[in-house]
Design a protein around this motif. Structure first.
Motif, short mmCIF file in Angstrom:
data_model
loop_
_atom_site.label_atom_id
_atom_site.label_comp_id
_atom_site.label_asym_id
_atom_site.label_seq_id
_atom_site.Cartn_x
_atom_site.Cartn_y
_atom_site.Cartn_z
N ASP A 117 5.53 3.30 13.08
CA ASP A 117 4.90 2.48 12.05
C ASP A 117 3.45 2.13 12.36
OD1 ASP A 117 7.20 2.51 10.61
OD2 ASP A 117 7.91 0.54 11.28
N SER A 118 2.96 2.45 13.56
CA SER A 118 1.58 2.15 13.92
C SER A 118 0.59 3.20 13.40
CB SER A 118 1.43 2.03 15.44
OG SER A 118 2.19 0.95 15.94
N TYR A 119 1.11 4.29 12.82
CA TYR A 119 0.25 5.38 12.38
C TYR A 119 0.27 5.54 10.87
CZ TYR A 119 0.32 6.96 17.27
OH TYR A 119 0.20 7.03 18.64
N ILE A 120 -0.90 5.86 10.32
CA ILE A 120 -1.03 6.37 8.95
C ILE A 120 -1.73 7.72 9.07
CG2 ILE A 120 -2.25 6.09 6.77
CD1 ILE A 120 -1.75 3.14 6.90
N VAL A 121 -1.20 8.73 8.38
CA VAL A 121 -1.69 10.10 8.55
C VAL A 121 -2.22 10.63 7.23
CG1 VAL A 121 -1.12 12.42 9.35
CG2 VAL A 121 0.07 10.44 10.34
N HIS A 122 -3.38 11.31 7.30
CA HIS A 122 -4.00 11.90 6.11
C HIS A 122 -4.30 13.36 6.41
CE1 HIS A 122 -7.31 11.88 2.84
NE2 HIS A 122 -6.11 12.00 2.28
N GLY A 123 -3.78 14.27 5.58
CA GLY A 123 -4.00 15.69 5.75
C GLY A 123 -5.02 16.22 4.76
N LEU A 124 -5.83 17.19 5.21
CA LEU A 124 -6.82 17.84 4.36
C LEU A 124 -6.62 19.35 4.44
CD1 LEU A 124 -10.02 15.88 5.52
CD2 LEU A 124 -8.65 15.41 3.48
N ASP A 125 -6.71 20.03 3.29
CA ASP A 125 -6.60 21.49 3.28
C ASP A 125 -7.33 22.01 2.05
OD1 ASP A 125 -4.40 23.52 4.87
OD2 ASP A 125 -5.38 24.28 3.06
N ALA A 126 -7.96 23.17 2.19
CA ALA A 126 -8.69 23.76 1.07
C ALA A 126 -7.79 24.49 0.10
CB ALA A 126 -9.76 24.74 1.61
N ASN A 127 -6.58 24.84 0.51
CA ASN A 127 -5.67 25.64 -0.29
C ASN A 127 -4.77 24.74 -1.13
OD1 ASN A 127 -3.53 27.32 -1.22
ND2 ASN A 127 -3.87 28.74 0.47
#
Length: 232
Positions: free
Chosen positions: A56-66
């Protein structure tokens, strides 16, 4: 780089990141980052991205061009029930979509068009970037001081050595509760200190309201990231 070439690169890199020999837990351990905002550049199908949300200590954000990768990643995130803590968005270009000193960990196989200076801009002091397996840590600025005791430090002299602080111009982040329990009680915040990129404060989480009989107090020690306010 043309968009088609950038898409091909991110697809290949996503496969390399997943099969690169390190699990999400090993990546987090080697980074030295314990909680906060994690960015996965070239997130692919989102499986590794989801696993980076270790607790619960993490927030994750993903980035991708596809766009196809983004659709797959969102589906995998939905299946795991992590929509509130893990998200992805389509991204291509050189400028990362984050404010200065916001990201605790940035993971990528390669940066593509993104320059390393841009990565260092968005990292918090003490934050880490792992690019192609190589770890880089953003150094702590000399003009930011810790306030580790009630009166600054063990000397009990309430004068900091911080030279970056000045009149407030804007909000960095906000968090709740936005009001105290009652104007008839003592302040809900008893003390606050900041050290090592963390803010620690003692807050009374007792019930709200006004009554002739005082409502019992419930004092809680809370830790947040000092740069992005994430609850740790």
């Amino acid at each position: 780089m043309k968009k088609s070439a950038l898409v091909a690169v991110t697809v290949v890199l996503s496969l390399l990141q997943t099969a690169g020999g390190q699990s999400a837990g090993e990546i987090l351990k080697s980074s030295g980052v314990r909680g906060g905002l994690v960015v996965h550049l070239g997130c692919g199908d989102g499986k590794l991205t989801s696993e980076l949300r270790a607790n619960d200590s993490y927030i994750v954000h993903g980035l991708d061009a596809n766009a196809a990768n983004i659709a797959k990643a969102r589906e995998n995130i939905r299946k795991k029930g992590l929509q509130a803590k893990v998200s992805v968005m389509q991204f291509s270009g050189a400028g990362l979509p984050y404010a200065d000193n916001l990201v605790n960990l940035l993971l990528a196989g390669e940066l593509g068009e993104v320059p390393m200076d841009e990565v260092m801009r968005v990292l918090t002091p003490g934050g880490a970037a792992i690019i192609g397996g190589k770890k880089t840590v953003k150094p702590w600025p000399k003009d930011i001081d810790d306030w580790s005791h009630f009166m600054h430090d063990a000397s009990n002299n309430a004068v900091a050595n911080d030279t970056r602080i000045g009149p407030p111009k804007r909000l960095k982040w906000v968090c709740g509760p936005l009001w105290a329990r009652s104007h008839e009680f003592n302040s809900s915040t008893a003390a606050m200190i900041s050290a090592g990129g963390r803010i620690f404060y003692i807050y009374d989480n007792g019930l709200l309201g006004v009554t002739d009989k005082p409502i019992p107090e419930r004092w809680t020690l809370i830790a947040r990231d000092a740069f992005n306010g994430l609850f740790l």
